[in-house]
Design an enzyme around this catalytic site. Structure first.
Site, PDB file in Angstrom:
ATOM      1  N   SER A 254       0.833  -1.192   0.000  1.00  0.00           N
ATOM      2  CA  SER A 254       0.000   0.000   0.000  1.00  0.00           C
ATOM      3  C   SER A 254       0.871   1.246   0.000  1.00  0.00           C
ATOM      4  CB  SER A 254      -0.864   0.017   1.255  1.00  0.00           C
ATOM      5  OG  SER A 254      -0.022   0.185   2.388  1.00  0.00           O
ATOM      6  N   LYS A 255       0.203   2.357  -0.138  1.00  0.00           N
ATOM      7  CA  LYS A 255       0.903   3.638  -0.177  1.00  0.00           C
ATOM      8  C   LYS A 255       1.670   3.920   1.114  1.00  0.00           C
ATOM      9  CE  LYS A 255      -2.748   5.765  -2.201  1.00  0.00           C
ATOM     10  NZ  LYS A 255      -3.625   6.757  -2.805  1.00  0.00           N
ATOM     11  N   ARG A 256       1.225   3.266   2.189  1.00  0.00           N
ATOM     12  CA  ARG A 256       1.859   3.465   3.490  1.00  0.00           C
ATOM     13  C   ARG A 256       3.380   3.434   3.436  1.00  0.00           C
ATOM     14  NH1 ARG A 256       0.221   6.403   7.080  1.00  0.00           N
ATOM     15  NH2 ARG A 256      -1.646   6.972   5.957  1.00  0.00           N
TER      16      ARG A 256
END
Length: 488
Positions: A254-256
């Site tokens: 994910s973008k995390r």
RNA sequence: GGCGCGUUCGUCUAGGGGUCUAGGACGCUGGCCUCUCACGCCGGUAACACGGGUUCGAAUCCCGUACGCGCUACCA
């Protein structure tokens, strides 16, 4: 005769291409090509709240950059057009009607407030949160009356009781699900748009998809799809659920942590072939130990049987290494064409031959065009030698080198190989005259010319700067040291 | 909580009962090369989650446990 192989990549238009999506698209592409089939692109834009302007155009542009081409898509059309779900609403409405007639779908008036309440109660009692089938027992008359009264409603699928739904997965084998654990999924939303579950089944059937190759996150909802195929009386496609792409902490990518958009890697200077090669090896491997493949070679080698089951961490360091390898295989011309756009306009005032020589000299180990451009810029950066202190011998030595270089025939400066030798000779003879040798020679010159302890080979830098640039640096260094002595 | 999937070096993976004292690659690391850094070359480090079976023999087959992840929306 065997059925035509048809695969599809069916993203929702969120604005960018996720690398996980790229991996799915790539495997669909490889499988279709390998089997002599077709690959199509279908846009799943049934969530009107998440529409992103220009997303479809962006997909097409990015795939074009990657060199992955679709046989049928919103851009090129095809026999099953349109390839955008929001333009196929009548199909879903018809399908819902069919299901309703067969008793496999029913109208539900439950408000989101009530659904939330039900869920909260179930959670409180540690029960699995599922729709309680409240509206399934409504009489036809009541349903008609409430619809006529304008009450909003959705269509849900009527999941049968006490059955086992078997999902055949090419990668994982047979996976079984009890219908008691399958929710009466919403098929048609109150805004008249279908949910993913209905739309993907209707479209995959309509578009004659033979193999659904998608991420593992879809495996739990596949029994719903299998049930729908059965309700419609359609033969389901083959399923292959790919292992997830993971963050370094092994959660779904994910973008995390880091970039997930293909566009971000493109902007960073990752080559399309390197990205494709790298991503192909995440969850799949060839029969031998090769690891460099062109798209064509991947097509030849690919097989769903060799796809792994476990998720794969997206290792940025290895991607960078692979990009470096791809860059190293470029011709000088290709490298120049890639780097030139990243060079600042100031460098245009330098001789093109020498800037190009800089690119060629500095390219080993470059991780990207941008990276190499930065090294070129750095090579031309002025020297700051104020922190270095020299003795008399060093000072005269540098002057001697400058004198030696200034007497070189003009032609030598255009012959980079020859210049390197002449430069070395000049430095050594000057060093001998002033009692310097080895490091004493080279580190003194390096500081005088660049102001730094580290950098490219001096013999190459001299060629990069040219006669005037090199002599200027030398004279500037001498002048700086002289003035420093006078004003301590 | 329920359902499902998964588990070989830090990471990507090879391996589908004996050829495994587990192979390759990235990373990390030692050395060489060298005017420095980088490149390059040579070498090293490091793994079969655990417990039971089955078998003459298991990383490979079976069962269980643990752990991880995914799904659990009128999102896809």
């Amino acid at each position: 005769m065997t059925k035509e192989i048809r695969t599809r990549f069916a993203p929702s238009p969120t604005g960018y291409l996720h690398v996980g999506g790229l991996r799915s698209a790539l495997y669909n592409y490889l499988f279709a090509r390998k089997m002599g089939g077709k690959l199509l692109l279908r846009v799943e834009d049934t969530d009107r709240t998440r529409l992103v302007e220009g997303a479809v155009e962006n997909f097409i542009e990015v795939f074009d950059w990657l060199g992955i081409h679709f046989d049928e898509s919103p851009a090129v059309g095809g026999p099953h057009a349109p390839y955008v779900q929001s333009e196929r609403l009548n199909l879903y409405t018809e399908a819902t009607k069919t299901l309703a007639e067969k008793g496999h779908a029913y109208v539900c008036f439950c408000t989101s407030e009530r659904l939330e309440q039900v869920r909260a109660d179930q959670q409180a009692r540690s029960l699995p949160p599922m729709y309680d089938k409240h509206c399934r027992k409504l009489s036809k008359d009541e349903v008609d009356a409430r619809i006529t009264a304008g009450e909003p409603y959705v269509w849900r699928m009527a999941v049968p009781d006490n059955e086992v739904v078997e999902v055949h997965d090419i990668i994982r084998g047979d996976v079984n699900f009890e219908t008691s654990t399958i929710d009466d999924q919403v098929l048609m939303k109150s805004d008249g748009y279908p949910t993913y579950h209905l739309a993907n089944v209707v479209d995959d059937y309509d578009m004659r998809i033979s193999h659904v190759i998608r991420g593992e996150e879809w495996l739990p909802s596949t029994p719903k799809h299998v049930l729908l195929y059965r309700f419609f009386g359609w033969e389901p496609p083959q399923f292959a659920h790919l292992p997830l792409l993971l963050n370094p902490d092994r959660s779904k990518m994910s973008k995390r942590s880091g970039d997930v958009a293909v566009e971000a890697y493109r902007d960073k200077g990752i080559l399309p072939d390197a990205l494709l090669n790298f991503v192909a090896l995440l969850g799949w491997h060839p029969q031998d130990e090769r690891e460099f493949f062109t798209l064509e070679e991947l097509v030849n080698e690919f097989s769903l049987q060799r796809v792994n089951k476990a998720g794969a961490v997206f290792d940025q360091a290895k991607l960078r290494w692979m990009n470096t390898e791809y860059l190293a295989r470029l011709t000088h011309d290709e490298m120049w064409d890639g780097v030139a756009p990243h060079l600042p306009s100031e460098l245009l005032t330098e001789s093109a031959v020498r800037v190009r020589y800089a690119v060629i000299s500095l390219r080993p180990g470059a991780e990207s065009f941008q990276d190499l451009a930065a090294k070129v810029v750095e090579a031309f950066a002025p020297a700051d030698i104020s922190n270095d202190s020299w003795d008399e011998a060093q000072l005269s030595f540098v002057g001697e080198v400058a004198d030696g270089l200034s007497t070189l025939p003009a032609g030598t400066w255009n012959d980079f190989e020859g210049l390197m030798a002449e430069f070395k000779a000049a430095a050594n003879s000057a060093g001998a005259k002033h009692g310097l040798k080895g490091k004493g020679i080279w580190m003194t010159l390096r500081m005088a010319l660049t102001g730094r302890e580290h950098g490219p080979e001096l013999g190459r830098l001299v060629g990069i700067w040219g006669r005037e640039g090199t002599l200027n640096r030398l004279h500037a260094a001498i002048a700086a040291k002289l003035s420093q002595e006078q004003s301590p």
